[in-house]
Design an enzyme around this catalytic site. Structure first.
Site, PDB file in Angstrom:
ATOM      1  N   HIS B  69       0.844  -1.189   0.000  1.00  8.51           N
ATOM      2  CA  HIS B  69       0.000   0.000   0.000  1.00  8.51           C
ATOM      3  C   HIS B  69       0.876   1.233   0.000  1.00  8.51           C
ATOM      4  O   HIS B  69       2.058   1.162   0.296  1.00  8.51           O
ATOM      5  CB  HIS B  69      -0.926   0.009   1.216  1.00  8.51           C
ATOM      6  CG  HIS B  69      -0.178   0.018   2.532  1.00  8.51           C
ATOM      7  ND1 HIS B  69       0.544  -1.058   2.973  1.00  8.51           N
ATOM      8  CD2 HIS B  69      -0.032   0.966   3.477  1.00  8.51           C
ATOM      9  CE1 HIS B  69       1.089  -0.778   4.135  1.00  8.51           C
ATOM     10  NE2 HIS B  69       0.761   0.450   4.472  1.00  8.51           N
ATOM     11  N   ALA B  70       0.288   2.350  -0.329  1.00  6.58           N
ATOM     12  CA  ALA B  70       1.041   3.604  -0.333  1.00  6.58           C
ATOM     13  C   ALA B  70       0.076   4.745  -0.084  1.00  6.58           C
ATOM     14  O   ALA B  70      -1.133   4.534   0.033  1.00  6.58           O
ATOM     15  CB  ALA B  70       1.741   3.792  -1.673  1.00  6.58           C
TER      16      ALA B  70
END
Lengths: 100, 152
Positions: B69-70
């Site tokens: 994720h980011a």
């Protein structure tokens, strides 16, 4: 006035693993009857944080140590951020005594 | 309104039997459905890889399971998740949890719409038998049925 301590959970983005960690911690704290306000943020926001405790993964230690953090803030680093045993061992003592 | 895990990881967002030689490739494989359905841009995929480059494999949350994720920054058009199984496994560099055989990609548009799904995700990945069941899934439907936590 009772003061509920604040705990910030920190990860790279502030919405994935930090939140996963926060959820585990929520259960741990509830089972120990510890009251706290739980929040999560990205590592880039650590500098300006008003909090009592910061919880993060070991891999963020170098990044977090670069910031000048108020010495009254307890920082807890976890090897495994969803391991309830490690959270219990490290977070419960960190929060103990902060609840007035 | 927060979506459930199986609502976010739709059948067309599941990649079964992927194979990757590197963790970067594993994240790319797992992210393909998100690109295909235009939930995220190529930039977001790159950012999920950058996060690990920069901070290490902390996204490997349980034995065999990574949650890539980011930060969205406009590269996520809708909150969604995808998943890939990698039966051969790939090392992310987190020795106690390698090899990773299940990679999830989380694309969150805001900080709350994925809460329910993440809660279920955590419940599932802490049960090794649930993880094994997902890795062994023979169809996306079978995979989806493994996304409902049993101890909720």
């Amino acid at each position: 006035m009772a003061q509920i301590p604040t705990i910030y959970f920190i990860c790279g983005a502030g919405l994935g693993s930090s939140l996963a960690c926060q959820m585990e911690a929520e259960e741990v704290l509830a089972s120990h009857k510890v009251r706290a306000k739980l929040e999560h943020e990205s590592v880039s926001s650590v500098a300006g944080l008003k909090t009592d405790v910061i919880v993060s993964a070991e891999s963020f230690r170098p990044q977090i140590e670069k910031y000048e953090i108020d010495p009254s803030v307890t920082i807890v680093y976890l090897h495994n951020i969803v391991d309830k045993n490690e959270i219990t061992e490290k977070l419960v003592p960190a929060i103990a005594g902060r609840e007035v | 309104m927060s979506a459930s895990l199986s609502q976010l990881v739709t059948d067309d967002h599941v990649v079964l039997g992927a194979s990757a030689d590197t963790w970067q490739e594993a994240i790319r494989q797992a992210a393909l459905p998100l690109l295909r359905s235009q939930a995220v841009t190529e930039e977001y995929v790159g950012r999920m890889i950058d996060v690990v480059d920069q901070f290490g494999p902390y996204i490997v949350l349980a034995p065999g399971v990574a949650l890539a994720h980011a930060q969205p920054d406009g590269s996520v058009s809708r909150t969604s998740m995808s998943a890939a199984t990698l039966p051969r496994g790939v090392d992310f560099g987190k020795s106690e949890h390698d090899p990773v055989r299940l990679v999830f990609c989380l694309a969150a548009q805001d900080s709350t719409s994925h809460l329910e799904a993440l809660k279920a995700f955590v419940q599932i990945i802490r049960a090794p038998e649930s993880v094994e069941r997902l890795i062994a899934a023979a169809s996306p439907q079978e995979f989806s049925s493994g996304l409902v936590p049993t101890d909720a």
